[in-house]
Scaffold this motif. Structure first.
Motif, short mmCIF file in Angstrom:
data_model
loop_
_atom_site.label_atom_id
_atom_site.label_comp_id
_atom_site.label_asym_id
_atom_site.label_seq_id
_atom_site.Cartn_x
_atom_site.Cartn_y
_atom_site.Cartn_z
N MET A 298 37.50 56.36 20.84
CA MET A 298 37.51 54.93 21.09
C MET A 298 37.37 54.69 22.59
SD MET A 298 41.56 53.72 20.74
CE MET A 298 41.28 52.03 20.49
N ARG A 299 36.67 53.61 22.90
CA ARG A 299 36.55 53.23 24.31
C ARG A 299 37.58 52.16 24.63
NH1 ARG A 299 31.05 50.97 25.16
NH2 ARG A 299 31.51 50.17 23.10
N ALA B 278 39.01 65.84 32.38
CA ALA B 278 39.42 65.71 30.99
C ALA B 278 38.32 65.08 30.12
CB ALA B 278 40.70 64.87 30.89
N GLY B 279 37.24 64.62 30.74
CA GLY B 279 36.15 64.02 29.98
C GLY B 279 36.44 62.61 29.49
N ILE B 280 37.36 61.93 30.14
CA ILE B 280 37.80 60.60 29.71
C ILE B 280 37.10 59.48 30.50
CG2 ILE B 280 39.81 59.06 29.77
CD1 ILE B 280 41.45 61.50 28.91
N LYS C 81 40.84 59.39 22.39
CA LYS C 81 40.94 59.57 20.94
C LYS C 81 41.70 58.42 20.27
CE LYS C 81 40.84 64.59 21.36
NZ LYS C 81 40.97 64.73 22.81
N ALA C 82 42.70 57.90 20.98
CA ALA C 82 43.55 56.84 20.42
C ALA C 82 44.23 56.09 21.56
CB ALA C 82 44.59 57.43 19.48
N MET C 83 44.77 54.92 21.26
CA MET C 83 45.48 54.13 22.26
C MET C 83 46.63 54.91 22.89
SD MET C 83 45.46 51.30 23.92
CE MET C 83 44.63 49.98 23.07
N ASP C 84 47.31 55.73 22.09
CA ASP C 84 48.42 56.53 22.63
C ASP C 84 47.96 57.42 23.78
OD1 ASP C 84 50.10 55.39 20.78
OD2 ASP C 84 50.20 57.14 19.48
N GLU C 85 46.75 57.97 23.68
CA GLU C 85 46.23 58.82 24.74
C GLU C 85 45.99 57.99 26.01
OE1 GLU C 85 42.71 62.09 25.59
OE2 GLU C 85 42.43 60.65 23.96
N ALA C 86 45.45 56.79 25.85
CA ALA C 86 45.22 55.92 27.01
C ALA C 86 46.54 55.57 27.68
CB ALA C 86 44.48 54.66 26.58
N VAL C 87 47.54 55.25 26.89
CA VAL C 87 48.86 54.91 27.44
C VAL C 87 49.43 56.10 28.21
CG1 VAL C 87 51.25 54.33 26.85
CG2 VAL C 87 49.35 53.13 25.73
N GLY D 225 53.30 47.44 46.05
CA GLY D 225 54.53 46.97 45.41
C GLY D 225 54.40 47.01 43.91
N PRO D 226 55.16 46.18 43.21
CA PRO D 226 55.07 46.14 41.75
C PRO D 226 53.65 45.81 41.30
CG PRO D 226 56.97 44.89 42.52
CD PRO D 226 56.17 45.26 43.73
N SER D 227 53.24 46.44 40.21
CA SER D 227 51.89 46.19 39.69
C SER D 227 51.88 46.40 38.19
CB SER D 227 50.86 47.09 40.37
OG SER D 227 51.08 48.43 40.04
N GLU D 228 50.76 46.05 37.58
CA GLU D 228 50.64 46.14 36.13
C GLU D 228 49.22 46.58 35.77
OE1 GLU D 228 50.68 42.48 33.37
OE2 GLU D 228 52.77 43.12 33.57
N ILE D 229 49.13 47.40 34.73
CA ILE D 229 47.84 47.83 34.20
C ILE D 229 47.80 47.46 32.73
CG2 ILE D 229 46.42 49.84 33.62
CD1 ILE D 229 47.36 51.15 36.19
N GLU D 230 46.69 46.88 32.31
CA GLU D 230 46.49 46.45 30.92
C GLU D 230 45.41 47.33 30.29
OE1 GLU D 230 44.63 42.49 28.73
OE2 GLU D 230 45.65 42.27 30.66
N ILE D 231 45.63 47.74 29.05
CA ILE D 231 44.67 48.56 28.31
C ILE D 231 44.16 47.75 27.12
CG2 ILE D 231 44.29 50.75 27.12
CD1 ILE D 231 46.96 51.70 28.44
N ARG D 232 42.83 47.63 27.03
CA ARG D 232 42.24 46.85 25.93
C ARG D 232 41.14 47.67 25.27
NH1 ARG D 232 41.78 41.28 27.49
NH2 ARG D 232 40.64 41.00 25.55
#
Length: 122
Positions: A1-2, A40-42, A88-94, A106-113
C-alpha cells in the motif's frame, strides 16, 4: 500500500529555513532517516516545502477561479513536508514514523494517509 506521510507545519517552519547549528543537525538526522527508508525500499518520494507565504491557493466554484496568496494559517493546519512510501500495511508506516527524528525544533506532528489504489475505485 502507498501512504502519504505529511509533516505538519509549525510556527517555526512557517518562518522559513534558517541555516543554524540546530537546523543542520536536524537535516543530518533526517538525511540518515531517509537513507534508512531508501535501503528498506520504502521511500518513493519526499521533500520539504517552503512556507505558505510562498504559496498560492486556487479556489474553485463551478467555472469560477479565485487565487489567494499565502501565508495561510493556522500553521498546524498546513503541510511543511511530505514523503510517499510503499509499505505492507499501516502498522509498518506507523513504526517508521515512530523512528523518525523530530522534524521541527519544538513539538510537531506527522500524519499518515493511505492513497487510493485502483482496487478501491472499482
Amino acid at each position: 500500500m502507498r501512504v502519504m506521510v505529511l509533516v505538519k507545519a509549525t510556527a517555526d517552519s512557517e518562518r522559513g529555513f534558517v541555516a543554524d547549528a540546530l537546523s543542520q543537525a536536524m537535516m543530518a538526522a533526517m538525511g540518515r532517516f531517509n537513507e534508512d527508508l531508501e535501503r528498506a525500499g520504502i521511500l518513493l518520494a519526499g521533500d520539504g516545502l517552503k512556507p505558505t507565504s510562498a504559496g498560492v491557493r486556487v479556489a474553485f466554484d463551478g467555472p469560477a477561479r479565485r487565487e489567494t496568496m499565502g501565508p495561510f494559517g493556522p500553521p498546524g493546519d498546513q503541510v511543511a513536508g511530505y514523503w510517499l512510501w510503499q509499505v505492507k500495511a499501516m502498522d509498518e508506516a506507523v513504526a517508521w514514523v515512530r523512528r523518525c527524528p523530530n522534524p521541527m525544533p519544538g513539538p510537531s506532528e506527522i500524519e499518515i494517509r493511505p492513497l487510493y489504489e485502483a482496487a478501491d475505485l472499482a
